[in-house]
Write a protein that holds these residues in place. Structure first.
Motif, PDB file in Angstrom:
ATOM      1  N   ALA A 196      43.675  52.047  38.534  1.00 34.69           N
ATOM      2  CA  ALA A 196      43.599  50.579  38.472  1.00 34.69           C
ATOM      3  C   ALA A 196      44.281  49.909  39.653  1.00 34.69           C
ATOM      4  CB  ALA A 196      44.177  50.063  37.157  1.00 34.69           C
ATOM      5  N   GLU A 197      44.088  50.464  40.838  1.00 36.72           N
ATOM      6  CA  GLU A 197      44.658  49.863  42.037  1.00 36.72           C
ATOM      7  C   GLU A 197      43.723  50.086  43.214  1.00 36.72           C
ATOM      8  OE1 GLU A 197      48.355  51.722  43.029  1.00 36.72           O
ATOM      9  OE2 GLU A 197      47.398  53.525  43.814  1.00 36.72           O
ATOM     10  N   VAL A 198      43.915  49.283  44.250  1.00 31.29           N
ATOM     11  CA  VAL A 198      43.236  49.466  45.521  1.00 31.29           C
ATOM     12  C   VAL A 198      44.272  49.869  46.552  1.00 31.29           C
ATOM     13  CG1 VAL A 198      41.925  48.336  47.365  1.00 31.29           C
ATOM     14  CG2 VAL A 198      41.444  47.780  44.976  1.00 31.29           C
ATOM     15  N   ARG A 199      43.990  50.940  47.278  1.00 28.50           N
ATOM     16  CA  ARG A 199      44.848  51.344  48.399  1.00 28.50           C
ATOM     17  C   ARG A 199      44.204  50.892  49.705  1.00 28.50           C
ATOM     18  NH1 ARG A 199      45.453  57.527  48.213  1.00 28.50           N
ATOM     19  NH2 ARG A 199      43.429  57.429  47.171  1.00 28.50           N
ATOM     20  N   VAL A 200      45.043  50.429  50.624  1.00 31.88           N
ATOM     21  CA  VAL A 200      44.589  49.967  51.935  1.00 31.88           C
ATOM     22  C   VAL A 200      45.283  50.803  53.002  1.00 31.88           C
ATOM     23  CG1 VAL A 200      44.304  47.989  53.468  1.00 31.88           C
ATOM     24  CG2 VAL A 200      44.417  47.628  50.980  1.00 31.88           C
ATOM     25  N   PHE A 201      44.477  51.387  53.892  1.00 27.39           N
ATOM     26  CA  PHE A 201      45.010  52.211  54.975  1.00 27.39           C
ATOM     27  C   PHE A 201      44.560  51.668  56.322  1.00 27.39           C
ATOM     28  CE2 PHE A 201      44.451  55.127  51.385  1.00 27.39           C
ATOM     29  CZ  PHE A 201      45.677  55.768  51.328  1.00 27.39           C
ATOM     30  N   SER A 202      45.376  51.885  57.339  1.00 27.43           N
ATOM     31  CA  SER A 202      44.927  51.629  58.705  1.00 27.43           C
ATOM     32  C   SER A 202      44.057  52.798  59.156  1.00 27.43           C
ATOM     33  CB  SER A 202      46.127  51.490  59.645  1.00 27.43           C
ATOM     34  OG  SER A 202      46.792  52.735  59.788  1.00 27.43           O
ATOM     35  N   GLU A 255      46.129  45.174  34.710  1.00 22.88           N
ATOM     36  CA  GLU A 255      45.441  45.038  33.423  1.00 22.88           C
ATOM     37  C   GLU A 255      45.188  46.408  32.820  1.00 22.88           C
ATOM     38  OE1 GLU A 255      42.608  42.303  31.895  1.00 22.88           O
ATOM     39  OE2 GLU A 255      42.386  41.410  33.871  1.00 22.88           O
ATOM     40  N   ALA A 256      45.620  46.590  31.577  1.00 26.94           N
ATOM     41  CA  ALA A 256      45.406  47.848  30.880  1.00 26.94           C
ATOM     42  C   ALA A 256      43.909  48.101  30.704  1.00 26.94           C
ATOM     43  CB  ALA A 256      46.095  47.812  29.526  1.00 26.94           C
ATOM     44  N   PRO A 287      35.242  43.457  32.159  1.00 24.61           N
ATOM     45  CA  PRO A 287      34.263  42.567  32.798  1.00 24.61           C
ATOM     46  C   PRO A 287      34.911  41.695  33.874  1.00 24.61           C
ATOM     47  CG  PRO A 287      34.870  41.707  30.650  1.00 24.61           C
ATOM     48  CD  PRO A 287      35.564  43.034  30.780  1.00 24.61           C
ATOM     49  N   ARG A 288      35.254  42.318  34.964  1.00 26.35           N
ATOM     50  CA  ARG A 288      36.002  41.662  36.033  1.00 26.35           C
ATOM     51  C   ARG A 288      35.428  42.030  37.402  1.00 26.35           C
ATOM     52  NH1 ARG A 288      37.917  40.263  31.719  1.00 26.35           N
ATOM     53  NH2 ARG A 288      40.085  40.408  31.027  1.00 26.35           N
ATOM     54  N   ILE A 289      35.505  41.070  38.314  1.00 27.49           N
ATOM     55  CA  ILE A 289      35.368  41.347  39.746  1.00 27.49           C
ATOM     56  C   ILE A 289      36.701  40.964  40.370  1.00 27.49           C
ATOM     57  CG2 ILE A 289      34.195  40.798  41.911  1.00 27.49           C
ATOM     58  CD1 ILE A 289      32.297  42.163  40.119  1.00 27.49           C
ATOM     59  N   TRP A 290      37.300  41.882  41.107  1.00 26.58           N
ATOM     60  CA  TRP A 290      38.591  41.644  41.757  1.00 26.58           C
ATOM     61  C   TRP A 290      38.366  41.353  43.237  1.00 26.58           C
ATOM     62  CZ3 TRP A 290      42.677  41.556  38.429  1.00 26.58           C
ATOM     63  CH2 TRP A 290      42.472  42.155  37.179  1.00 26.58           C
ATOM     64  N   ARG A 291      39.312  40.637  43.819  1.00 27.10           N
ATOM     65  CA  ARG A 291      39.246  40.347  45.260  1.00 27.10           C
ATOM     66  C   ARG A 291      40.558  40.737  45.919  1.00 27.10           C
ATOM     67  NH1 ARG A 291      39.761  35.816  49.352  1.00 27.10           N
ATOM     68  NH2 ARG A 291      41.161  34.748  47.904  1.00 27.10           N
ATOM     69  N   VAL A 292      40.451  41.484  47.007  1.00 26.32           N
ATOM     70  CA  VAL A 292      41.595  41.838  47.842  1.00 26.32           C
ATOM     71  C   VAL A 292      41.541  40.982  49.098  1.00 26.32           C
ATOM     72  CG1 VAL A 292      42.626  43.679  49.238  1.00 26.32           C
ATOM     73  CG2 VAL A 292      41.731  44.198  46.952  1.00 26.32           C
ATOM     74  N   PHE A 293      42.670  40.414  49.474  1.00 30.51           N
ATOM     75  CA  PHE A 293      42.713  39.548  50.650  1.00 30.51           C
ATOM     76  C   PHE A 293      44.114  39.603  51.253  1.00 30.51           C
ATOM     77  CE2 PHE A 293      44.018  37.172  46.993  1.00 30.51           C
ATOM     78  CZ  PHE A 293      45.013  36.313  47.429  1.00 30.51           C
ATOM     79  N   ARG A 294      44.218  39.069  52.450  1.00 29.23           N
ATOM     80  CA  ARG A 294      45.498  39.039  53.142  1.00 29.23           C
ATOM     81  C   ARG A 294      45.924  37.596  53.321  1.00 29.23           C
ATOM     82  NH1 ARG A 294      46.729  41.938  58.983  1.00 29.23           N
ATOM     83  NH2 ARG A 294      48.966  42.295  58.659  1.00 29.23           N
ATOM     84  N   TRP A 353      49.073  41.758  51.819  1.00 24.97           N
ATOM     85  CA  TRP A 353      47.866  42.074  51.076  1.00 24.97           C
ATOM     86  C   TRP A 353      48.071  41.741  49.608  1.00 24.97           C
ATOM     87  CZ3 TRP A 353      43.417  43.009  53.388  1.00 24.97           C
ATOM     88  CH2 TRP A 353      43.429  43.456  54.712  1.00 24.97           C
ATOM     89  N   GLN A 354      47.050  41.157  48.997  1.00 26.95           N
ATOM     90  CA  GLN A 354      47.124  40.761  47.595  1.00 26.95           C
ATOM     91  C   GLN A 354      45.818  41.098  46.891  1.00 26.95           C
ATOM     92  OE1 GLN A 354      48.669  36.707  46.955  1.00 26.95           O
ATOM     93  NE2 GLN A 354      49.286  36.664  49.118  1.00 26.95           N
ATOM     94  N   ILE A 355      45.896  41.191  45.558  1.00 29.06           N
ATOM     95  CA  ILE A 355      44.705  41.360  44.738  1.00 29.06           C
ATOM     96  C   ILE A 355      44.716  40.288  43.662  1.00 29.06           C
ATOM     97  CG2 ILE A 355      45.759  43.035  43.156  1.00 29.06           C
ATOM     98  CD1 ILE A 355      42.994  44.472  43.088  1.00 29.06           C
ATOM     99  N   GLU A 356      43.527  39.737  43.377  1.00 25.37           N
ATOM    100  CA  GLU A 356      43.439  38.705  42.353  1.00 25.37           C
ATOM    101  C   GLU A 356      42.188  38.911  41.512  1.00 25.37           C
ATOM    102  OE1 GLU A 356      42.929  34.822  44.024  1.00 25.37           O
ATOM    103  OE2 GLU A 356      40.939  35.269  44.844  1.00 25.37           O
ATOM    104  N   LEU A 357      42.220  38.387  40.282  1.00 24.68           N
ATOM    105  CA  LEU A 357      41.018  38.334  39.465  1.00 24.68           C
ATOM    106  C   LEU A 357      40.129  37.235  40.040  1.00 24.68           C
ATOM    107  CD1 LEU A 357      39.220  38.948  37.069  1.00 24.68           C
ATOM    108  CD2 LEU A 357      40.684  37.477  35.671  1.00 24.68           C
ATOM    109  N   TRP A 358      39.024  37.611  40.642  1.00 26.28           N
ATOM    110  CA  TRP A 358      38.143  36.639  41.306  1.00 26.28           C
ATOM    111  C   TRP A 358      37.125  36.047  40.347  1.00 26.28           C
ATOM    112  CZ3 TRP A 358      32.790  36.944  42.695  1.00 26.28           C
ATOM    113  CH2 TRP A 358      32.369  35.941  43.563  1.00 26.28           C
ATOM    114  N   ARG A 359      36.576  36.890  39.444  1.00 33.76           N
ATOM    115  CA  ARG A 359      35.558  36.397  38.515  1.00 33.76           C
ATOM    116  C   ARG A 359      35.589  37.199  37.220  1.00 33.76           C
ATOM    117  NH1 ARG A 359      32.287  33.928  35.508  1.00 33.76           N
ATOM    118  NH2 ARG A 359      30.384  32.900  36.288  1.00 33.76           N
ATOM    119  N   ASP A 360      35.784  36.512  36.105  1.00 33.27           N
ATOM    120  CA  ASP A 360      35.574  37.093  34.786  1.00 33.27           C
ATOM    121  C   ASP A 360      34.090  36.933  34.484  1.00 33.27           C
ATOM    122  OD1 ASP A 360      35.230  37.494  32.022  1.00 33.27           O
ATOM    123  OD2 ASP A 360      37.285  36.870  31.589  1.00 33.27           O
ATOM    124  N   VAL A 361      33.370  38.058  34.359  1.00 35.30           N
ATOM    125  CA  VAL A 361      31.914  37.997  34.228  1.00 35.30           C
ATOM    126  C   VAL A 361      31.461  38.027  32.775  1.00 35.30           C
ATOM    127  CG1 VAL A 361      31.663  39.128  36.471  1.00 35.30           C
ATOM    128  CG2 VAL A 361      31.579  40.506  34.376  1.00 35.30           C
TER     129      VAL A 361
END
Length: 309
Positions: free
Chosen positions: A104-110, A123-124, A147-154, A159-167
């Protein structure tokens, strides 16, 4: 040259009746793993640097990498307890975004391999499946269990992650968290919308980036059940249907709002393709080996190169 896909149904098909694996001399050969017993999932391509990234699901987040044109993947990110690897996408700066599935996470690498961020949804039950970098640099992530779309942004260098859309108001998920609802995700070429597939129902959805409005994209063929990764090339949408063991090519119309089924090809019974990425005129398909014993997860030809059909 080894035949591993054959057309089983078609509408308008601008390809030969039989699809074959790339010959050894092809510019984009098949890719071997450095070890056997690995179940794969996602793939990302850094077009500028000519790099391919592939994720493992049973190696604690291990990521493999190869140069386009090589025939062997090597370990790029080693295992870390608690990590997992699913969908991958790469931005214009060569940053690699990896969806973590059950972690339940996004990893960001260079591009150099430095870990830039680990971003949990908090979210569990969240299962992050696939990733897409949009034109503005935002990264959209499907959640197959919630039922979620998440958004990663800077923002402000962080870097942050947010709930972008509850579908949930439009897209009905199955009650079981172990089912895989929304999976593959792409952006339309005009940069205005997301397209995403729902594996449980076989539906194709469009989500407007500005208004976040959701609409179904009607498909004139069979439902896209077991849809996993998707690839958009112009108006052609390739849908990899893992346990259905087939790949469907749709032609999109009305500015990517309706779809017709152009071809359906069967994949071999001893492979489970989960996703693909486009490299030039070819597709690189990931053979996950899901549903098979580890002993059958051989190291050879685990990312397979095909001419687009």
């Amino acid at each position: 040259m080894r035949t591993i896909l054959a057309v089983v149904a078609s509408g308008v098909l601008a390809a030969s009746a039989v699809l074959t694996a790339a010959p050894a001399s092809a510019a984009v050969p098949d890719l071997d793993l450095p070890e056997a017993g690995v179940f794969l999932e996602g793939i990302g391509v850094d077009d500028d640097a000519g790099l391919v990234y592939v994720s493992a699901t049973n190696r604690s987040g291990t990521i493999y990498r190869a140069k386009v044109g090589d025939d062997r993947l090597e370990v790029w990110q080693g295992p870390t307890p608690g990590d997992n690897g699913r969908g991958i996408d790469v931005d214009d700066a060569g940053r690699v975004f990896v969806a973590g599935g059950p972690s339940a996470e996004v990893r960001v690498f260079s591009r150099s391999g430095r870990l830039l961020a680990e971003l949990p949804t908090g979210e569990a039950g969240s299962f992050l499946n696939d990733v897409r970098v949009a034109d503005d640099g935002s990264v959209y992530v499907t959640d197959s269990s919630l039922p979620r779309i998440w958004r990663v942004f800077r923002s402000g260098g962080t870097w942050q992650i947010e709930l972008w859309r509850d579908v949930s108001g439009t897209i009905a998920y199955t009650p079981a968290l172990t089912d895989f609802d929304l999976g593959g995700i792409v952006t339309t070429p005009d940069g205005k919308a997301l397209l995403t597939t729902q594996g449980t129902t076989g539906q194709l959805w469009r989500i407007e980036l500005r208004s976040r409005a959701i609409s179904e994209v009607p498909v004139d063929g069979a439902p896209l059940v077991n849809a996993d990764g998707i690839v958009l090339a112009g108006r052609s949408l390739y849908v990899v249907q893992n346990f259905s063991r087939q790949i469907t090519r749709l032609e999109l119309h009305d500015r990517w709002r309706t779809a017709t089924t152009e071809a359906v090809v069967a994949t071999p019974a001893d492979r489970t393709f989960t996703t693909a990425k486009r490299v030039g005129g070819r597709l690189l398909l990931v053979d996950s080996k899901f549903g098979f014993a580890p002993a059958q997860a051989v190291a050879e030809d685990r990312v397979v190169s095909f001419r687009r059909f």
